[in-house]
Design a protein around this motif. Structure first.
Motif, PDB file in Angstrom:
ATOM      1  N   ALA A 167     -10.817  -0.114  -1.818  1.00 18.81           N
ATOM      2  CA  ALA A 167      -9.738  -0.516  -2.726  1.00 18.81           C
ATOM      3  C   ALA A 167      -9.343  -1.958  -2.470  1.00 18.81           C
ATOM      4  O   ALA A 167      -9.077  -2.727  -3.408  1.00 18.81           O
ATOM      5  N   LEU A 168      -9.334  -2.334  -1.201  1.00 12.51           N
ATOM      6  CA  LEU A 168      -8.986  -3.722  -0.873  1.00 12.51           C
ATOM      7  C   LEU A 168     -10.024  -4.680  -1.448  1.00 12.51           C
ATOM      8  O   LEU A 168      -9.681  -5.736  -2.002  1.00 12.51           O
ATOM      9  N   ILE A 169     -11.305  -4.320  -1.330  1.00 10.29           N
ATOM     10  CA  ILE A 169     -12.360  -5.180  -1.872  1.00 10.29           C
ATOM     11  C   ILE A 169     -12.238  -5.245  -3.397  1.00 10.29           C
ATOM     12  O   ILE A 169     -12.406  -6.306  -3.995  1.00 10.29           O
ATOM     13  N   TYR A 178       6.711   3.639 -12.083  1.00  5.44           N
ATOM     14  CA  TYR A 178       7.722   2.592 -11.901  1.00  5.44           C
ATOM     15  C   TYR A 178       7.128   1.231 -11.579  1.00  5.44           C
ATOM     16  O   TYR A 178       7.781   0.222 -11.797  1.00  5.44           O
ATOM     17  N   LEU A 179       5.940   1.215 -11.005  1.00  2.00           N
ATOM     18  CA  LEU A 179       5.377  -0.057 -10.539  1.00  2.00           C
ATOM     19  C   LEU A 179       4.017  -0.291 -11.184  1.00  2.00           C
ATOM     20  O   LEU A 179       3.288   0.661 -11.475  1.00  2.00           O
ATOM     21  N   PRO A 180       3.670  -1.564 -11.414  1.00  2.00           N
ATOM     22  CA  PRO A 180       2.325  -1.856 -11.932  1.00  2.00           C
ATOM     23  C   PRO A 180       1.286  -1.737 -10.820  1.00  2.00           C
ATOM     24  O   PRO A 180       1.180  -2.616  -9.962  1.00  2.00           O
ATOM     25  N   VAL A 181       0.554  -0.633 -10.793  1.00  2.00           N
ATOM     26  CA  VAL A 181      -0.414  -0.396  -9.725  1.00  2.00           C
ATOM     27  C   VAL A 181      -1.722  -1.105 -10.077  1.00  2.00           C
ATOM     28  O   VAL A 181      -2.207  -1.008 -11.206  1.00  2.00           O
ATOM     29  N   ASP A 182      -2.265  -1.835  -9.115  1.00  2.00           N
ATOM     30  CA  ASP A 182      -3.522  -2.554  -9.352  1.00  2.00           C
ATOM     31  C   ASP A 182      -4.732  -1.685  -9.064  1.00  2.00           C
ATOM     32  O   ASP A 182      -5.693  -1.700  -9.818  1.00  2.00           O
ATOM     33  N   VAL A 183      -4.695  -0.951  -7.959  1.00  2.00           N
ATOM     34  CA  VAL A 183      -5.845  -0.122  -7.601  1.00  2.00           C
ATOM     35  C   VAL A 183      -5.337   1.263  -7.221  1.00  2.00           C
ATOM     36  O   VAL A 183      -4.397   1.388  -6.437  1.00  2.00           O
ATOM     37  N   HIS A 184      -5.944   2.298  -7.814  1.00  2.00           N
ATOM     38  CA  HIS A 184      -5.643   3.678  -7.439  1.00  2.00           C
ATOM     39  C   HIS A 184      -6.758   4.194  -6.541  1.00  2.00           C
ATOM     40  O   HIS A 184      -7.933   3.974  -6.819  1.00  2.00           O
ATOM     41  N   VAL A 226      -0.165  -3.972  -5.769  1.00  2.00           N
ATOM     42  CA  VAL A 226       0.131  -2.609  -5.317  1.00  2.00           C
ATOM     43  C   VAL A 226      -1.165  -1.807  -5.295  1.00  2.00           C
ATOM     44  O   VAL A 226      -1.931  -1.825  -6.260  1.00  2.00           O
ATOM     45  N   ILE A 227      -1.406  -1.141  -4.177  1.00  2.00           N
ATOM     46  CA  ILE A 227      -2.480  -0.151  -4.097  1.00  2.00           C
ATOM     47  C   ILE A 227      -1.803   1.202  -3.927  1.00  2.00           C
ATOM     48  O   ILE A 227      -1.028   1.394  -2.988  1.00  2.00           O
ATOM     49  N   ALA A 228      -2.073   2.129  -4.838  1.00  3.37           N
ATOM     50  CA  ALA A 228      -1.566   3.494  -4.698  1.00  3.37           C
ATOM     51  C   ALA A 228      -2.643   4.297  -3.986  1.00  3.37           C
ATOM     52  O   ALA A 228      -3.750   4.450  -4.492  1.00  3.37           O
ATOM     53  N   MET A 229      -2.318   4.755  -2.776  1.00  7.43           N
ATOM     54  CA  MET A 229      -3.325   5.376  -1.924  1.00  7.43           C
ATOM     55  C   MET A 229      -3.085   6.878  -1.864  1.00  7.43           C
ATOM     56  O   MET A 229      -2.017   7.320  -1.452  1.00  7.43           O
ATOM     57  N   GLY A 230      -4.078   7.625  -2.272  1.00 12.39           N
ATOM     58  CA  GLY A 230      -4.017   9.063  -2.114  1.00 12.39           C
ATOM     59  C   GLY A 230      -3.526   9.788  -3.344  1.00 12.39           C
ATOM     60  O   GLY A 230      -2.893   9.208  -4.227  1.00 12.39           O
ATOM     61  N   ALA A 231      -3.821  11.076  -3.358  1.00 12.18           N
ATOM     62  CA  ALA A 231      -3.512  11.897  -4.532  1.00 12.18           C
ATOM     63  C   ALA A 231      -2.017  11.893  -4.844  1.00 12.18           C
ATOM     64  O   ALA A 231      -1.618  11.848  -6.008  1.00 12.18           O
ATOM     65  N   CYS A 232      -1.162  11.937  -3.812  1.00 14.49           N
ATOM     66  CA  CYS A 232       0.280  11.991  -4.069  1.00 14.49           C
ATOM     67  C   CYS A 232       0.764  10.701  -4.710  1.00 14.49           C
ATOM     68  O   CYS A 232       1.547  10.723  -5.665  1.00 14.49           O
ATOM     69  N   ALA A 233       0.329   9.565  -4.171  1.00 14.41           N
ATOM     70  CA  ALA A 233       0.839   8.291  -4.672  1.00 14.41           C
ATOM     71  C   ALA A 233       0.362   8.027  -6.092  1.00 14.41           C
ATOM     72  O   ALA A 233       1.040   7.350  -6.855  1.00 14.41           O
ATOM     73  N   ILE A 241       0.878  -1.168   0.000  1.00 12.66           N
ATOM     74  CA  ILE A 241       0.000   0.000   0.000  1.00 12.66           C
ATOM     75  C   ILE A 241       0.918   1.221   0.000  1.00 12.66           C
ATOM     76  O   ILE A 241       1.546   1.533   1.013  1.00 12.66           O
ATOM     77  N   VAL A 242       1.024   1.868  -1.155  1.00 13.13           N
ATOM     78  CA  VAL A 242       1.860   3.062  -1.231  1.00 13.13           C
ATOM     79  C   VAL A 242       1.034   4.201  -0.663  1.00 13.13           C
ATOM     80  O   VAL A 242       0.264   4.847  -1.368  1.00 13.13           O
TER      81      VAL A 242
END
Lengths: 205, 125
Positions: A147-149, A127-133, A101-108, A75-76
């Motif tokens: 996002a987890l669900i 750089y990373l394959p993000v699954d859920v933004h 990978v979950i990118a969490m929040g506007a910054c991530a 969780i980024v």
């Protein structure tokens, strides 16, 4: 392989049918262990999501692992500065397959309020394959749970065989992504073109 | 469990079943990994350090051999503590002979400490 109609008829009669793949994914999606790290204020919301009020353990993800060797999910949570980005990528590389990978929040997801700044990465998906933004500044803990669900639904839909099978089952799919170096003005390379391409603006003349 | 068997027979059976259970689970996991999940090792993944900074230097650092003096002097206090505690507990029941023997023992240890002190072993070089 039985078709869906027969399957729902059987379940109405009290006969439960499943496949190896469904059992496998059912076990995986209900035991996603996140990596225990936070980068900025979003991490506070992540911590709140893991505490009793929002209780991420209802979804089997309360086991925050301090070692990437034991984690399934990164969780980024927060601002990824350019100084921190190589470390984040290295942590991702050190996680075992399958990893998400979950990118969490506007910054991530985009750099957020620091997008015009010089020292913040404009989204970890470079750089990373993000699954859920998850958008938001910061997102509520409910948004992280959502996002987890969403990730659980994605995992449940992954296949074990065939050309469409999950990436961790494909021999040729990469397990590590290149770690950027510190360049003179920016990270070198500034993005991983295999993962992220800048959006193309199409203007009508 | 047979009634006429050895009374610990069930323990042996239990241990055997436990070992077989664990090994079969491990074997199943291994078989599963061999069948569907390709191994993907890599230089970063196999790196020993985990805190996401590349490791620097060697883990096989050398310590100064002068530390052996501290180890020996530590033994003086260590042995003293081991014998002083039971000595203090049993102090009121001790005979005069035992008390004198203990004092001689303490004297020997303190003598060693004084000797090391005079030799300058407690000063840092």
């Amino acid at each position: 392989m039985i078709d869906e109609g027969l399957r729902s008829e059987l379940s109405k009669q009290g006969v439960f049918t499943t496949t190896v793949g469904e059992l496998y994914n059912w076990g995986r999606k209900n035991s996603i262990w996140p990596l225990n790290f936070g980068l900025a204020c979003c991490a506070i919301e992540m911590i709140a999501a893991s505490m009793a009020r929002f209780d991420i353990s209802r979804f089997g993800s309360e086991v925050f692992r301090p070692s990437p060797r034991q984690a399934d999910l990164m969780i980024v949570a927060g601002t990824v500065t350019k100084k921190m980005a190589p470390q984040v990528v290295r942590l991702y590389n050190q996680m075992p397959e399958p990893k998400y990978v979950i990118a969490m929040g506007a910054c991530a997801i985009s750099g957020g309020p620091f997008k015009q700044g010089y020292n913040v990465l404009k989204g970890i998906d470079r750089y990373l394959p993000v699954d859920v933004h998850i958008p938001g500044c910061p997102p509520r803990p409910e948004a992280l749970l959502h996002a987890l669900i969403t990730l659980q639904e994605k995992i449940a839909g992954q296949k074990l065989t065939g050309p469409e099978r999950a990436p961790h089952l494909q021999e040729e799919a990469p397990s590590e992504y290149p770690i950027p170096d510190y360049g003179a003005y920016d990270l070198d390379p500034p993005k991983n073109p295999d993962v992220w391409q800048p959006p193309v603006l199409a203007r009508k003349d | 469990m047979p009634a006429d068997g050895h009374p610990y027979l069930f323990l042996a059976l239990f241990a055997g079943a436990a070992v077989v259970f664990c090994l079969s689970l491990l074997g199943l996991a291994r078989l599963w990994a061999m069948l569907v999940s390709p191994a993907k090792p890599g230089p970063t993944k196999n790196a020993p350090y985990e805190c996401s900074l590349a490791s620097q230097g060697d883990a096989w650092v050398q310590f100064r051999s002068a530390y052996y003096l501290y180890a020996i002097i530590f033994l003086v206090f260590d042995v003293e503590t081991v014998f002083l505690l039971p000595f203090a507990v049993a102090f009121t029941h001790l005979s005069v002979g035992a008390f004198v023997a203990m004092m001689v023992f303490l004297l020997l240890l303190v003598e060693g400490l004084v000797w090391a002190w005079r030799k300058g072993a407690l000063a840092w070089h």
